[in-house]
Design a protein around this motif. Structure first.
Motif, PDB file in Angstrom:
ATOM      1  N   PRO A   1       0.885  -1.475  -0.225  1.00 26.93           N
ATOM      2  CA  PRO A   1       0.067  -0.161   0.069  1.00 26.93           C
ATOM      3  C   PRO A   1       0.589   1.174   0.037  1.00 26.93           C
ATOM      4  CG  PRO A   1       0.365  -0.802   2.088  1.00 26.93           C
ATOM      5  CD  PRO A   1       0.985  -1.658   1.020  1.00 26.93           C
ATOM      6  N   LEU A   2       2.251   1.048   0.358  1.00 31.98           N
ATOM      7  CA  LEU A   2       3.087   1.818   0.339  1.00 31.98           C
ATOM      8  C   LEU A   2       3.762   2.840  -0.603  1.00 31.98           C
ATOM      9  CD1 LEU A   2       4.319   2.078   4.163  1.00 31.98           C
ATOM     10  CD2 LEU A   2       2.666   3.308   2.991  1.00 31.98           C
ATOM     11  N   PRO A   3       3.751   4.370  -0.780  1.00 32.47           N
ATOM     12  CA  PRO A   3       3.061   5.256  -0.277  1.00 32.47           C
ATOM     13  C   PRO A   3       1.933   5.445  -0.508  1.00 32.47           C
ATOM     14  CG  PRO A   3       4.458   5.789  -2.405  1.00 32.47           C
ATOM     15  CD  PRO A   3       4.712   4.208  -2.271  1.00 32.47           C
ATOM     16  N   LEU A   4       1.489   5.875   0.561  1.00 28.07           N
ATOM     17  CA  LEU A   4      -0.207   6.051   0.351  1.00 28.07           C
ATOM     18  C   LEU A   4      -0.140   7.545  -0.237  1.00 28.07           C
ATOM     19  CD1 LEU A   4      -1.528   6.031   3.605  1.00 28.07           C
ATOM     20  CD2 LEU A   4      -1.810   3.861   2.044  1.00 28.07           C
ATOM     21  N   PRO A   5      -1.508   6.897  -1.128  1.00 27.38           N
ATOM     22  CA  PRO A   5      -2.234   8.189  -2.612  1.00 27.38           C
ATOM     23  C   PRO A   5      -2.024   9.570  -0.982  1.00 27.38           C
ATOM     24  CG  PRO A   5      -3.464   6.920  -2.376  1.00 27.38           C
ATOM     25  CD  PRO A   5      -2.434   6.173  -1.805  1.00 27.38           C
ATOM     26  N   ASN A   6      -2.457  10.324  -2.680  1.00 30.57           N
ATOM     27  CA  ASN A   6      -2.253  11.985  -1.916  1.00 30.57           C
ATOM     28  C   ASN A   6      -3.538  11.891  -2.298  1.00 30.57           C
ATOM     29  OD1 ASN A   6      -3.064  14.557  -2.164  1.00 30.57           O
ATOM     30  ND2 ASN A   6      -1.228  14.452  -2.272  1.00 30.57           N
TER      31      ASN A   6
END
Length: 880
Positions: A409-414
């Motif tokens: 999952p990382l990085p989490l989206p903006n």
């Protein structure tokens, strides 16, 4: 036994079990959650390694986090049922272990954990009948909110300045929730744990915390971890918050520790939105009387849940509506498509997370290891808008937490361009968001017209913004505008939209463009806890061009809210899986069209209505139906007599507490409609100044001559009376009543009912001596019909008939005005059968003289049964 096999043995769908491995200390278990509808319902667990921690403790601890109350642990000893939200003597509650060789003997206990029996609460019944009453644990979201709220309260009391404290705490909590989730999922080992920033000396290690945030920015991504200023928050408060996110205070056993990887993202989101549902308002600090006393201020707690008509939506509704709307989309679209979804009054984002969850489950069937969440977000397939900046923060937090459950999952989206702040009804809000969507979801604000700002702008833009509209209607119009021609919407709405006069325009628009697939009517059930906002749900899809309009709609009538698993009840009832559900009734009704009220009748109800119309006449054919008087100034015109001269004058007091002595000539006995009670003979203790003689207004000159005291009294209030809106608009004399009504029926025997009541509740004025302010009167053609009609109109059968056509209000109240009463069908037999009239009238008379209590209730029940018997004999079966 693997959890899926164990669940299957109890009758659960093993393919729907969500299975995982967990560890508590060195003890390891396989656990699986089974679902009822869209809600987790049962936990099945088996140990795979033991080392110090009792597997039952580990399974119950996981169940507590995962919001599953009942579970079954299978080990070498047998099967043990436990409850993860009950404790007894600081231990998790469990039923005695059933040995493998005793399963058949304990069949009745084991069957309680089958899907249907668990839905009906059978495990609770067995446990509470046989064993000590347990202590109850708060759900994990409530427990977290309680601690965070306590620290918030402490911070505002102790901070030297209250400015910015609450805002800094809200941002801090959002960061900490995500950090704890990332830590317990072990997604970013390079990020220093939060626990490292607190030491045994209760001091905050500022550098360590700053490093954690910086590392989170690098490895986790997202704008959430931008810099934060904690200067306004007392240091010991930050330490306390961090520690309380690791160590629960009430859970039993030595292994208690929060594990955020076990808490569903929607549960964490719910905790955060509950936290934001109140604001703390710091009171001015008290004068310091002692230089050595610590600084402290009082804090006032203010609920903001109802501010702006906003109600956070229960989980079962967000999940049910999201699932149904997405199913509706795929019923008419390519199975491989990813729909574009919007909630433009998204609040905490619960609909968006529920929709994302449904989509992810569907997409993972084709490619389970792919991070579909990132593709959905970055592809712009899911968007939210809300006017409240705090709500936008919560919505982003909810989505981030859900996305951490996905592979890699990382990085989490903006999310700054996915969930945006602004008014969803204004064009400029949408910015770079798409203008068309496949699915619109949401629970828009419920607001009366009087509370809506910028009305002129809205009325210029929305065709449904007419008269006394509800603000939520505009969101439905907006949803219809932005939904693609193959799209659908699922929305929570006030159920007055179904029948109220002010819903005509939006009803017309919905039925012009959409086919309604399902209507859920919760009646007067309290869906939003602690409020009286009565709701319905609408699932609708665009009517395809060049196809015949849909002829029927599915109606789901919630008679009472089930104690648990509401979504499961809704889904099962809709699928006809539980035709005997006592809480929910499902039937097909004719699809409504046009602006008229939606009278949603089943086939049997239609047949009953046809038979009823053949054997009855409407009430307005046998009685006059009249609205009561309106004065426009009750405090002036309605008086209480303090003392009186039997012939000429009386000392009176008015609603302002002023006293006067008036002539009796223009005083008439009066009762408020709101004072009328079911099966009572009307009694009065007030009088009305009625400035009319023989139906004609008395001139001011004649009043001054014949009734000088009354004239002087009214003259003292001339400014108030002359400024009544209806007087100025109609040209009436300044001392007239706004609506005087006809003296002919005012002085006749009549039945009276208040405007709002939970059931038909008529009282009788058999002598025709009482005038009425407010309410509605029914004056029969003959006096002989008065008491038989009193009994008939007050019967449960007539109340049920009226529920189909009258608007509903808070407290299960219905509106009773002439237009609602005049169409009541009155059985011809009741009017033509002298023996029946005598029997019914006699019972009604007895009810009026009976003292309140059981005897009066017994008479009312006898009347109900008599009316039902007469209807049954006429071949009319009414559904209760």
């Amino acid at each position: 036994m693997p959890p899926r096999d164990l669940a299957g043995a109890f009758g659960w769908d093993r393919d729907e079990v969500r299975q995982r491995s967990i560890a508590v200390g060195q003890t390891k278990l396989d656990v699986g959650r089974s679902y009822l509808g869209v809600q987790p319902a049962a936990l099945f667990a088996s140990p795979t390694a033991r080392n110090g921690v009792d597997p039952l403790e580990g399974a119950a601890l996981y169940g507590y986090h995962a919001a599953v109350r009942w579970g079954i642990l299978a080990d070498e000893r047998g099967l043990t049922a436990f409850n993860s939200h009950w404790t007894v003597q600081d231990r998790w509650f469990s039923l005695p272990t059933i040995a493998w060789h005793s399963l058949e003997e304990q069949r009745s206990t084991l069957e309680a954990f089958q899907p249907q029996n668990l839905t009906d609460g059978e495990p609770d019944r067995i446990a509470l009948e046989r064993y000590p009453v347990p202590s109850l644990l708060q759900p994990v979201d409530d427990e977290l909110v309680e601690r965070l709220d306590a620290w918030r309260d402490e911070a505002l009391k102790a901070a030297k300045s209250s400015s910015g404290v609450d805002e800094q705490l809200q941002v801090l909590f959002a960061k900490l929730f995500v950090l704890r989730t990332i830590e317990d999922r072990n997604l970013a080992p390079a990020v220093t744990p939060l626990s490292a920033s607190t030491g045994p000396d209760d001091r905050l290690r500022h550098e360590t915390l700053a490093a954690t945030f910086a590392e989170a920015k690098e490895y986790i991504g997202s704008e959430l971890f931008d810099a934060i200023d904690l200067a306004a928050i007392p240091e010991y408060v930050v330490v306390g918050i961090i520690r309380d996110l690791y160590t629960p205070r009430r859970l039993p056993g030595p292994s208690r520790r929060y594990n955020f990887s076990w808490i569903d993202s929607d549960v964490l989101g719910m905790a955060y939105e509950k936290y934001l549902s109140t604001i703390l308002h710091p009171a001015p600090p008290a004068p310091q009387q002692d230089l050595f006393r610590e600084f402290y201020r009082d804090v006032n707690r203010i609920s903001v849940r109802r501010a702006g008509g906003v109600y956070y939506t229960p989980e079962y509704l967000t999940k049910y509506l999201s699932r149904r709307s997405i199913e509706e989309f795929f019923r008419r679209s390519d199975a491989d498509a990813i729909p574009r979804i919007i909630d433009f009054a998204c609040g905490s984002g619960s609909f968006l997370v529920a929709a994302l969850d449904v989509l992810l489950q569907r997409l993972k069937r084709t490619e389970p290891t792919k991070n579909w969440g990132r593709e959905i977000v970055e592809g712009g397939y899911i968007n939210g808008v809300d006017i409240d900046e705090k709500a936008v923060t919560v919505a982003r937090l909810n989505l981030w937490n859900r996305l951490t459950e996905e592979p890699d999952p990382l990085p989490l989206p903006n999310l700054s361009k996915v969930i945006v702040q602004g008014d969803g009804l204004r064009e400029e809000t949408w910015g770079e968001l798409p203008r068309r969507y496949d699915i619109a979801l949401g629970n828009p604000p419920f607001l009366a017209t009087s509370r809506v700002s910028h009305r002129e702008e809205l009325e210029a833009k929305f065709s449904t913004a007419r008269g006394r509209y509800d603000y939520s209607y505009l969101f439905v119009e907006q949803a219809i505008r932005i939904t693609e021609s193959s799209g659908a919407f699922g929305m929570v709405l006030p159920n007055r939209i179904f029948r109220n006069h002010n819903g005509a325009a939006i009803r017309s628009m919905i039925t012009k463009y959409m086919n309604i697939e399902a209507i859920v009517d919760f009646g007067s059930n309290e869906v939003f806890q602690g409020t009286s906002a009565y709701i319905g749900c609408l699932i609708a899809a665009y009517q395809p061009l060049l196809t015949p309009p849909q002829t029927h709609v599915k109606v789901i009538e919630v008679k009472s809210l089930p104690d648990q698993f509401v979504a499961a009840h809704l889904i099962e009832a809709e699928q006809a899986a539980r035709p005997d559900d006592k809480n929910i009734r499902v039937y097909l009704a004719q699809h409504p069209r046009g602006s008229g009220p939606w009278v949603l009748l089943s086939a049997s109800e239609k047949n009953a209505q046809i038979r009823l119309s053949d054997k009855s006449v409407t009430l307005d054919a046998v009685a006059g139906i009249f609205q009561g008087i309106r004065t426009g100034a009750n405090d002036v015109f309605l008086l209480k007599i303090v003392s009186e001269d039997e012939q000429y004058s009386a000392e009176v007091s008015n609603g302002f507490g002023d006293s006067a002595v008036l002539e009796r000539g223009l005083l008439q006995p009066v009762v408020y409609g709101a004072e009328v009670r079911k099966y009572e003979i009307v009694e009065y203790d007030k009088y009305l100044i009625y400035p009319y003689v023989n139906g004609t207004v008395i001139s001011e000159a004649e009043m001054e001559t014949r009734y000088p005291q009354t004239h002087r009294y009214l003259l003292a209030y001339r400014d108030i009376l002359a400024n009544r809106t209806s007087i100025a608009e109609t040209g009436l004399r300044w001392y007239e009543l706004v609506r005087r009504r006809d003296e002919d029926w005012l002085r006749r025997p009549k039945l009276l009912i208040r405007d709002l009541a939970p059931e038909t509740a008529f009282a009788a004025d058999p002598l025709g001596e009482v005038f009425m302010v407010g309410g509605t009167a029914v004056s029969p053609e003959t006096e002989e019909q008065l008491f038989p009609l009193l009994g008939y109109l007050n019967s449960r059968a007539v109340t049920n008939l009226m529920r189909r056509v009258t608007p509903q209000f808070r407290g299960n109240f219905q509106k009773f005005e002439p237009q609602h009463l005049q169409r009541i069908p009155v059985l011809l037999r009741i009017l033509e059968d002298d023996a029946l009239m005598d029997r019914l009238g006699g019972l009604a008379r007895s009810a009026t003289i009976a003292e309140p209590g059981q005897h009066k209730l017994d008479i009312a029940e006898a009347i109900d049964n008599l009316v039902l018997e007469v209807m049954t004999q006429a071949g009319i079966e009414l559904e209760d």
